[in-house]
Design an enzyme around this catalytic site. Structure first.
Site, PDB file in Angstrom:
ATOM      1  N   THR A 129       0.826  -1.198   0.000  1.00  0.00           N
ATOM      2  CA  THR A 129       0.000   0.000   0.000  1.00  0.00           C
ATOM      3  C   THR A 129       0.864   1.253   0.000  1.00  0.00           C
ATOM      4  O   THR A 129       1.825   1.340   0.779  1.00  0.00           O
ATOM      5  CB  THR A 129      -0.913   0.000   1.239  1.00  0.00           C
ATOM      6  OG1 THR A 129      -1.843  -1.080   1.150  1.00  0.00           O
ATOM      7  CG2 THR A 129      -1.674   1.307   1.371  1.00  0.00           C
ATOM      8  N   SER A 130       0.557   2.212  -0.862  1.00  0.00           N
ATOM      9  CA  SER A 130       1.229   3.501  -0.933  1.00  0.00           C
ATOM     10  C   SER A 130       2.730   3.293  -1.159  1.00  0.00           C
ATOM     11  O   SER A 130       3.121   2.794  -2.209  1.00  0.00           O
ATOM     12  CB  SER A 130       0.932   4.315   0.325  1.00  0.00           C
ATOM     13  OG  SER A 130       1.351   5.645   0.183  1.00  0.00           O
ATOM     14  N   SER A 131       3.582   3.644  -0.196  1.00  0.00           N
ATOM     15  CA  SER A 131       5.013   3.364  -0.356  1.00  0.00           C
ATOM     16  C   SER A 131       5.243   1.884  -0.619  1.00  0.00           C
ATOM     17  O   SER A 131       6.129   1.509  -1.397  1.00  0.00           O
ATOM     18  CB  SER A 131       5.779   3.800   0.898  1.00  0.00           C
ATOM     19  OG  SER A 131       7.141   3.465   0.809  1.00  0.00           O
ATOM     20  N   TYR A 153      -1.468  -1.054  -4.282  1.00  0.00           N
ATOM     21  CA  TYR A 153      -2.547  -0.125  -3.950  1.00  0.00           C
ATOM     22  C   TYR A 153      -2.018   1.301  -3.790  1.00  0.00           C
ATOM     23  O   TYR A 153      -1.247   1.585  -2.883  1.00  0.00           O
ATOM     24  CB  TYR A 153      -3.215  -0.558  -2.639  1.00  0.00           C
ATOM     25  CG  TYR A 153      -3.939  -1.874  -2.732  1.00  0.00           C
ATOM     26  CD1 TYR A 153      -5.287  -1.923  -3.076  1.00  0.00           C
ATOM     27  CD2 TYR A 153      -3.279  -3.072  -2.481  1.00  0.00           C
ATOM     28  CE1 TYR A 153      -5.964  -3.142  -3.161  1.00  0.00           C
ATOM     29  CE2 TYR A 153      -3.942  -4.291  -2.573  1.00  0.00           C
ATOM     30  CZ  TYR A 153      -5.279  -4.318  -2.906  1.00  0.00           C
ATOM     31  OH  TYR A 153      -5.941  -5.527  -2.994  1.00  0.00           O
ATOM     32  N   HIS A 270      -6.680   8.484  -0.711  1.00  0.00           N
ATOM     33  CA  HIS A 270      -5.451   7.737  -0.401  1.00  0.00           C
ATOM     34  C   HIS A 270      -5.602   7.081   0.971  1.00  0.00           C
ATOM     35  O   HIS A 270      -5.750   7.762   1.961  1.00  0.00           O
ATOM     36  CB  HIS A 270      -4.256   8.699  -0.396  1.00  0.00           C
ATOM     37  CG  HIS A 270      -2.929   8.024  -0.442  1.00  0.00           C
ATOM     38  ND1 HIS A 270      -2.400   7.502  -1.604  1.00  0.00           N
ATOM     39  CD2 HIS A 270      -2.026   7.751   0.521  1.00  0.00           C
ATOM     40  CE1 HIS A 270      -1.225   6.971  -1.346  1.00  0.00           C
ATOM     41  NE2 HIS A 270      -0.978   7.103  -0.053  1.00  0.00           N
TER      42      HIS A 270
END
Length: 286
Positions: A129-131, A153, A270
């Site tokens: 997720t994200s990073s 994601y 986000h």
């Protein structure tokens, strides 16, 4: 039918720290979840937390561990203890196969797990997720020979942050997160190929997710991810499936859909919530 075996070498049904998994050039932390009932030649999922997170936090926030209990796979929940707990997706070391960066340490976690638990090297998967999704893109690019499939994601294309002074919101060049790093499909393909230039095999099947209301890692990054992997896989957009896997989500199918999918989530910011059951289907575990 899934064949499960009792496994008694070490603790099960709890998250266990692994202090020594081999070469660890960037001092990552490894934690592993091994269910009591382990499948014969189990699958392995590498689950990567977002910025500011930890492996323990991602273990608690996602359903991968409970699904491992049902399906007999292993989950690695590593932690990045540097740059505001963000994965390095910017330096040449991490953007190079066996380059001595974060990606190298994560690959060594996978190798350790395969060896210790007699896991199936053809059933190694990455998600984040994200990073963690940014690093998922990087892992697909730098270790395509180790990974069978991946799911990311709210991330960015592999190499989007190349050369940035850092990879966190506090240290990074904001151009990438703002969605302003724009390349052609061929240019993105060249970026990926340069990360492992001697590799001539196939790349892991990949699905990416992004919300249209994401103003932190801006939505145009989904378009750049799409161009990148269209180029690598040599596929183009085929069709959209609306309300898939749920209302407000659109599944974009590229080629025959066996190699690359993208999900656009209307009104979602986000980050896009993790869809573990969709991931397990994509990985071929369920």
């Amino acid at each position: 039918m899934l064949e499960l075996q009792s496994f008694t070498n070490g603790a099960q049904n709890v998250l266990v720290s692994v202090p020594d998994f081999g070469s660890n050039p960037t001092k990552l932390q490894m934690s592993i979840y091994v269910p009591t009932k382990l499948a014969t030649s189990p699958a392995v999922i590498l689950a990567l937390h977002p910025c500011g997170g930890t492996g323990t936090g991602y273990y608690q926030q996602t359903k991968y561990a409970s699904l491992a209990d049902t399906n007999g796979f292993i989950v690695i929940f590593p932690s990045a203890g540097h740059d505001n707990n963000c994965w390095d997706v910017a330096t040449t070391k991490t953007l190079t196969h066996d380059g001595g960066g974060d990606s190298n340490g994560l690959a060594n976690m996978l190798k350790y797990t395969i060896d210790k638990y007699n896991a199936d090297p053809k059933k190694v998967f990455v998600t984040g997720t994200s990073s963690g999704a940014m690093m998922t893109n990087v892992m697909v690019a730098t270790y395509p020979d180790m990974i069978a499939a991946a799911s990311g994601y709210s991330g960015v294309a592999a190499g989007c942050l190349a050369g940035s002074p850092g990879s966190s919101p506090q240290t990074a060049d904001p151009t990438c997160a703002d969605g302003k790093v724009v390349k052609t499909s061929d240019q993105w393909k060249s970026v990926v190929k340069a990360m492992y230039p001697t590799y001539n095999g196939t790349y892991p099947k990949f699905q990416v997710w992004h919300g249209t209301a994401d103003t932190f890692v801006n939505y145009p990054n989904l378009g750049e991810e799409i161009k990148e992997w269209e180029g690598v896989f040599g596929v183009s957009w085929n069709k959209n499936l609306t309300n898939s896997p749920q209302t407000g989500y659109t599944q974009m199918v590229f080629g025959d859909g066996d190699q690359f999918l993208a999900y656009s989530a209307v009104g979602v910011g986000h980050t896009v919530p993790v869809h573990e059951s969709v991931d397990l289907q994509w990985f071929g575990i369920t």
